[in-house]
Write a protein that holds these residues in place. Structure first.
Motif, PDB file in Angstrom:
ATOM      1  N   GLU A  10       3.279  14.474  -6.999  1.00  0.00           N
ATOM      2  CA  GLU A  10       3.638  14.645  -5.591  1.00  0.00           C
ATOM      3  C   GLU A  10       2.412  14.810  -4.695  1.00  0.00           C
ATOM      4  OE1 GLU A  10       6.423  14.497  -2.665  1.00  0.00           O
ATOM      5  OE2 GLU A  10       6.831  14.375  -4.838  1.00  0.00           O
ATOM      6  N   HIS A  11       1.398  15.538  -5.177  1.00  0.00           N
ATOM      7  CA  HIS A  11       0.244  15.817  -4.325  1.00  0.00           C
ATOM      8  C   HIS A  11      -0.692  14.624  -4.189  1.00  0.00           C
ATOM      9  CE1 HIS A  11      -0.317  17.198  -8.463  1.00  0.00           C
ATOM     10  NE2 HIS A  11      -1.594  16.904  -8.346  1.00  0.00           N
ATOM     11  N   PHE A  12      -0.376  13.485  -4.830  1.00  0.00           N
ATOM     12  CA  PHE A  12      -1.180  12.279  -4.651  1.00  0.00           C
ATOM     13  C   PHE A  12      -0.433  11.203  -3.857  1.00  0.00           C
ATOM     14  CE2 PHE A  12      -3.502  14.052  -8.292  1.00  0.00           C
ATOM     15  CZ  PHE A  12      -4.804  13.922  -7.819  1.00  0.00           C
ATOM     16  N   LYS A  13       0.775  11.493  -3.410  1.00  0.00           N
ATOM     17  CA  LYS A  13       1.564  10.485  -2.714  1.00  0.00           C
ATOM     18  C   LYS A  13       1.059  10.209  -1.298  1.00  0.00           C
ATOM     19  CE  LYS A  13       5.819  10.953  -5.385  1.00  0.00           C
ATOM     20  NZ  LYS A  13       7.260  11.280  -5.374  1.00  0.00           N
ATOM     21  N   GLY A  14       0.172  11.049  -0.781  1.00  0.00           N
ATOM     22  CA  GLY A  14      -0.392  10.811   0.538  1.00  0.00           C
ATOM     23  C   GLY A  14      -1.660   9.988   0.515  1.00  0.00           C
ATOM     24  N   PHE A  15      -2.029   9.475  -0.667  1.00  0.00           N
ATOM     25  CA  PHE A  15      -3.271   8.734  -0.800  1.00  0.00           C
ATOM     26  C   PHE A  15      -2.994   7.276  -1.138  1.00  0.00           C
ATOM     27  CE2 PHE A  15      -4.122  13.115  -2.023  1.00  0.00           C
ATOM     28  CZ  PHE A  15      -5.216  13.411  -1.238  1.00  0.00           C
ATOM     29  N   SER A  74       3.687  -2.977  -7.201  1.00  0.00           N
ATOM     30  CA  SER A  74       4.036  -4.350  -6.858  1.00  0.00           C
ATOM     31  C   SER A  74       5.372  -4.419  -6.122  1.00  0.00           C
ATOM     32  CB  SER A  74       4.113  -5.208  -8.121  1.00  0.00           C
ATOM     33  OG  SER A  74       4.524  -6.520  -7.825  1.00  0.00           O
ATOM     34  N   LEU A  75       5.416  -5.296  -5.133  1.00  0.00           N
ATOM     35  CA  LEU A  75       6.660  -5.554  -4.412  1.00  0.00           C
ATOM     36  C   LEU A  75       7.372  -6.785  -4.953  1.00  0.00           C
ATOM     37  CD1 LEU A  75       5.441  -4.935  -0.750  1.00  0.00           C
ATOM     38  CD2 LEU A  75       6.980  -3.475  -2.084  1.00  0.00           C
ATOM     39  N   ILE A  76       6.746  -7.481  -5.883  1.00  0.00           N
ATOM     40  CA  ILE A  76       7.321  -8.704  -6.447  1.00  0.00           C
ATOM     41  C   ILE A  76       8.406  -8.335  -7.464  1.00  0.00           C
ATOM     42  CG2 ILE A  76       6.841 -10.811  -7.748  1.00  0.00           C
ATOM     43  CD1 ILE A  76       3.958 -10.621  -6.772  1.00  0.00           C
ATOM     44  N   PRO A  77       9.598  -8.864  -7.316  1.00  0.00           N
ATOM     45  CA  PRO A  77      10.670  -8.552  -8.282  1.00  0.00           C
ATOM     46  C   PRO A  77      10.258  -8.942  -9.700  1.00  0.00           C
ATOM     47  CG  PRO A  77      11.555  -9.687  -6.363  1.00  0.00           C
ATOM     48  CD  PRO A  77      10.056  -9.776  -6.250  1.00  0.00           C
ATOM     49  N   GLU A  78      10.672  -8.146 -10.647  1.00  0.00           N
ATOM     50  CA  GLU A  78      10.350  -8.441 -12.046  1.00  0.00           C
ATOM     51  C   GLU A  78      11.034  -9.723 -12.494  1.00  0.00           C
ATOM     52  OE1 GLU A  78       9.944  -5.365 -15.050  1.00  0.00           O
ATOM     53  OE2 GLU A  78      10.591  -3.906 -13.556  1.00  0.00           O
ATOM     54  N   ALA A 100       0.801  -1.223   0.000  1.00  0.00           N
ATOM     55  CA  ALA A 100       0.000   0.000   0.000  1.00  0.00           C
ATOM     56  C   ALA A 100       0.835   1.275   0.000  1.00  0.00           C
ATOM     57  CB  ALA A 100      -0.951   0.001   1.199  1.00  0.00           C
ATOM     58  N   PHE A 101       1.988   1.258   0.689  1.00  0.00           N
ATOM     59  CA  PHE A 101       2.790   2.477   0.808  1.00  0.00           C
ATOM     60  C   PHE A 101       3.930   2.523  -0.212  1.00  0.00           C
ATOM     61  CE2 PHE A 101       0.914   1.642   4.966  1.00  0.00           C
ATOM     62  CZ  PHE A 101       0.276   2.853   5.200  1.00  0.00           C
ATOM     63  N   ASN A 102       3.939   1.548  -1.109  1.00  0.00           N
ATOM     64  CA  ASN A 102       4.990   1.488  -2.131  1.00  0.00           C
ATOM     65  C   ASN A 102       4.463   2.067  -3.433  1.00  0.00           C
ATOM     66  OD1 ASN A 102       7.512   0.654  -3.316  1.00  0.00           O
ATOM     67  ND2 ASN A 102       6.404  -1.032  -4.288  1.00  0.00           N
ATOM     68  N   ILE A 103       4.520   3.376  -3.558  1.00  0.00           N
ATOM     69  CA  ILE A 103       3.988   4.059  -4.741  1.00  0.00           C
ATOM     70  C   ILE A 103       5.047   5.012  -5.286  1.00  0.00           C
ATOM     71  CG2 ILE A 103       2.229   5.634  -5.627  1.00  0.00           C
ATOM     72  CD1 ILE A 103       0.318   4.609  -3.551  1.00  0.00           C
ATOM     73  N   SER A 104       5.268   4.920  -6.582  1.00  0.00           N
ATOM     74  CA  SER A 104       6.245   5.804  -7.224  1.00  0.00           C
ATOM     75  C   SER A 104       5.691   6.288  -8.558  1.00  0.00           C
ATOM     76  CB  SER A 104       7.570   5.066  -7.450  1.00  0.00           C
ATOM     77  OG  SER A 104       7.376   3.974  -8.336  1.00  0.00           O
ATOM     78  N   LYS A 130       2.378  -1.214 -11.749  1.00  0.00           N
ATOM     79  CA  LYS A 130       2.457   0.150 -11.244  1.00  0.00           C
ATOM     80  C   LYS A 130       1.076   0.813 -11.192  1.00  0.00           C
ATOM     81  CE  LYS A 130       7.056   0.523 -11.051  1.00  0.00           C
ATOM     82  NZ  LYS A 130       7.779   0.843  -9.793  1.00  0.00           N
ATOM     83  N   VAL A 131       0.876   1.623 -10.176  1.00  0.00           N
ATOM     84  CA  VAL A 131      -0.336   2.424 -10.057  1.00  0.00           C
ATOM     85  C   VAL A 131      -0.502   3.333 -11.272  1.00  0.00           C
ATOM     86  CG1 VAL A 131      -1.323   4.374  -8.797  1.00  0.00           C
ATOM     87  CG2 VAL A 131      -0.507   2.370  -7.548  1.00  0.00           C
ATOM     88  N   VAL A 132       0.589   3.920 -11.722  1.00  0.00           N
ATOM     89  CA  VAL A 132       0.539   4.832 -12.869  1.00  0.00           C
ATOM     90  C   VAL A 132      -0.026   4.120 -14.095  1.00  0.00           C
ATOM     91  CG1 VAL A 132       1.940   6.136 -14.504  1.00  0.00           C
ATOM     92  CG2 VAL A 132       2.394   6.338 -12.063  1.00  0.00           C
TER      93      VAL A 132
END
Length: 302
Positions: free
Chosen positions: A54-59, A145-149, A46-50, A107-109
């Motif tokens: 910037e103004h959406f990194k708190g969500f 994702s936290l799973i390695p590629e 949940a907290f792994n977002i890149s 990725k979220v993006v």
């Protein structure tokens, strides 16, 4: 980069669903401990977002989209070809006979990009609908994702999905391992079974690991997809048990009326008013959709 409006739709739907789920009773203040446990157990990334503004990194933002209005004949390859342009895909789960599927990106993006650009895309002759998946009904879709590629991973090859997740209704009891093993061994060699009974904070569930992906797929098809009245799943201890592939972490309900998962539709070119939510550390006890946005919530049925 997707526009702010698309990120806002993602944040609004995701945060409201998560935070309302952390309210023990409607109208009561959010249980922050419950939310923390929900995230740590079911949304580890949940907290792994890149890569987001910037103004959406708190969500909280999801990386999975729901694809609706697909043909019963549509397969993974067709969806993969239509949606791979938006980013690396981690998994696809098909419910073609029910008219929808789920695509989980790394990725979220990428998921936000697909939401913004792919709605209405023709897939197998049909214009598909795209919405964000509900994180309160699906595991590990919040954050990147936290799973390695893995360069050899193929998201459309079921051979990669050898593990099944059995989600039991609240209050149910998972049967002993030998009972589950007897049922699932009909479809192939079962390597391992892990069971967790219900706690005060989580539903009961189990994992069944097969030797081959086609065995897991056949078991899921026969015991879940084709089990319209729940009679086959009674052997697993409860007719309401939900079976999904562990690798894609997709948990969905077959009863759209009773356990429908809600999604948020886009509002076309209509502008969305200022976002009504902040990071969960500053969240008000009760969250609702901003009625000025005319954002609808729709249900899907499996």
């Amino acid at each position: 980069m997707p526009g702010d409006q698309s990120f806002q739709h993602n944040a609004q739907a995701t945060n409201i669903m998560l935070l309302n789920n952390a309210n023990p009773k409607p109208g009561q203040p959010m249980d922050r401990g419950m939310l923390e446990r929900l995230l740590s157990e079911h949304q580890p990334s949940a907290f792994n977002i890149s890569g987001v503004p910037e103004h959406f990194k708190g969500f909280f933002l999801v990386r999975e989209v729901w694809i609706g209005n697909i043909s019963p004949a549509t397969d993974k390859q067709l969806l993969y070809d239509a949606f791979k342009a938006y980013g690396d895909i981690e998994g696809i789960e098909m419910f073609s006979s029910k008219g929808f599927a789920f695509i989980k990106y790394r990725k979220v993006v990428a998921a936000t990009r697909a939401y913004e650009r792919a709605d209405g895309t023709l897939v197998d002759g049909r214009p598909v609908k795209v919405a964000f998946a509900d994180p309160t009904r699906r595991i590990d879709i919040v954050g990147d994702s936290l799973i390695p590629e893995n360069p050899n991973f193929n998201p459309i090859d079921d051979e990669h999905f050898k593990n099944l997740f059995l989600g039991y209704p609240p209050g149910a009891t998972v049967p002993p391992e030998h009972v589950l093993r007897e049922v699932f061994s009909r479809y192939g060699r079962v390597k391992r079974i892990s069971i967790r009974q219900a706690t005060s904070n989580s539903r009961p569930y189990a994992f069944v690991d097969f030797e081959r992906g086609d065995q897991a797929s056949e078991a899921r098809k026969h015991l879940y997809i084709e089990d319209f009245d729940g009679s086959r799943r009674r052997e697993l201890g409860d007719s309401g048990v939900e079976i999904s592939f562990k690798n894609t972490n997709n948990i969905v309900s077959k009863n759209g009326t009773k356990n429908g998962v809600r999604f948020q539709d886009k509002s076309g070119k209509e502008e969305v008013s200022e976002i009504q939510i902040t990071s969960y550390l500053k969240m008000e006890p009760k969250m609702e959709y901003d009625t000025k946005t005319s954002l609808e919530r729709k249900k899907y049925q499996i």
